[in-house]
Motif scaffolding. Structure first.
Motif, short mmCIF file in Angstrom:
data_model
loop_
_atom_site.label_atom_id
_atom_site.label_comp_id
_atom_site.label_asym_id
_atom_site.label_seq_id
_atom_site.Cartn_x
_atom_site.Cartn_y
_atom_site.Cartn_z
N LEU A 56 190.70 -14.41 64.83
CA LEU A 56 190.25 -14.06 63.48
C LEU A 56 190.92 -14.97 62.47
N ASP A 57 190.13 -15.41 61.51
CA ASP A 57 190.59 -16.34 60.47
C ASP A 57 191.63 -15.67 59.58
N TRP A 62 193.09 -7.19 60.41
CA TRP A 62 193.20 -5.86 59.82
C TRP A 62 194.47 -5.73 58.96
N GLN A 63 195.48 -6.53 59.26
CA GLN A 63 196.66 -6.55 58.38
C GLN A 63 196.29 -7.10 57.00
N GLY A 305 185.07 -5.16 62.31
CA GLY A 305 185.91 -4.14 62.93
C GLY A 305 187.30 -4.12 62.33
N ALA A 306 187.85 -5.31 62.09
CA ALA A 306 189.18 -5.39 61.48
C ALA A 306 189.17 -4.81 60.07
N TYR A 312 190.74 2.08 57.03
CA TYR A 312 191.17 3.36 57.58
C TYR A 312 192.69 3.54 57.46
N LEU A 313 193.44 2.50 57.83
CA LEU A 313 194.90 2.61 57.77
C LEU A 313 195.39 2.75 56.35
N HIS A 314 194.73 2.10 55.41
CA HIS A 314 195.13 2.26 54.02
C HIS A 314 195.00 3.72 53.60
#
Length: 325
Positions: A56-57, A62-63, A305-306, A312-314
């Motif tokens: 992923l670029d 997702w971070q 997806g990321a 979601y995590l936020h």
């Protein structure tokens, strides 16, 4: 000295909208992501390839999406990536001992462990990349690259890709298709009670060992001066929504739920251990619905997806960073 490592990938064969020059960057400490100094990191993430996100670029992991969601909400929260391909909890424990202490003034507030998937597939006996880092190269080369964390992490990540591929967790394995040619969904709801137990005589032993390592990981995270956040994982060969399980049609009218039984067993162990330790527990594996285009193989997220994971995590973690704090 090595200031950092940048690798460019052509990810167009992996997923739609991918770049011909997707950038993967590690800085001189072996970390991925934006932060001003090691003593001022809010969230450090550890995990295997689904955390590392080798293909992923920059800006699409997702971070990155989690940090962007915090920024959109008016909070500057640094989210830094220390994932490594192929790594299990065995490797996470070694990272706490052999990597992170080498980073000067390294004091993250939270260490987020996105765990369970590699432990469910790789026998947890020195099989992952960081676990086997001392076997990479000659005796003289290993101390050299360990002193230059970014290069070391690049080497262990590449080795991890090899190990994961051997365990059928490698990037670009067969993509799960959940729709037919007309676009109709193939996913069918199934009663989880009817899912047979994992046919593995060693499963109870493996889960007990995993629980011990998770317990030790939380202990070491706290010893490092941080608080632990444990996140469960999902896969593309089944779907979970609102407590309901979905699989794809199999032979003789059966419904194929892929690796659900095994993944669910490790996720339950993660959550039970986490709650028993009073850590911060997030059951993403049971709560977040993914679509077909959110994975480019059975386990690895595409940018879409990321983005879902980050959003979601936020929502689940924003209470840790209240406005004005």
């Amino acid at each position: 000295p090595v200031d950092g490592v940048t690798v460019l990938h052509d990810v167009r064969p992996l997923y739609e909208g991918g770049s011909a020059n997707a950038a993967y960057r590690r800085d001189r400490f072996g970390l991925r992501g934006r932060y001003d100094r090691p003593s001022n990191i809010d969230i450090l993430t550890i995990g295997g390839s689904t955390t590392d996100q080798f293909y992923l670029d920059e800006g699409e992991t997702w971070q990155d999406r989690l940090a962007q969601a915090f920024a959109a909400a008016g909070r500057a929260v640094s989210v830094v990536n220390a994932g490594a391909d192929g790594q299990t909890t065995v490797g996470h424990l070694r990272a706490m001992d052999e990597w992170f202490p080498l980073i000067p003034n390294f004091r993250p507030r939270f260490i987020l462990a996105y765990i369970g998937l590699n432990d469910s597939e790789l026998d947890a006996v020195d099989r992952s990349a960081f676990d086997r880092g001392d076997r990479i190269g000659s005796a003289g080369l290993v101390p050299y690259i360990k002193r230059r964390s970014a290069l070391y992490l690049l080497c262990t990540t590449i080795w991890g890709v090899k190990i994961a591929r051997e365990a059928r967790l490698g990037h670009g394995q067969a993509r799960i298709v959940g729709h037919d040619a007309s676009g109709q969904s193939l996913w069918r709801e199934v009663d989880p009670v009817n899912i047979p137990p994992v046919a593995d005589e060693r499963m109870a032993e493996r889960l007990a060992g995993y629980a011990e390592r998770v317990t030790e990981l939380v202990r070491r995270i706290r010893g490092f001066g941080a608080e632990a956040i444990l996140i469960t994982q999902s896969r593309a060969d089944y779907r979970v929504r609102d407590g309901r399980l979905f699989g794809r049609p199999g032979p003789n009218g059966t419904v194929d739920t892929g690796s659900y039984a095994k993944m669910a067993a490790f996720n339950r162990t993660t959550m039970e251990t986490c709650r028993g330790l009073g850590a911060i527990c997030v059951d993403l594996g049971a709560e977040l619905w993914f679509d077909d285009l959110d994975y480019y193989d059975t386990v690895h997220a595409t940018p879409s997806g990321a983005a879902k994971i980050g959003t979601y995590l936020h929502e689940r973690l924003k209470r840790l960073f209240p406005a004005g704090s």
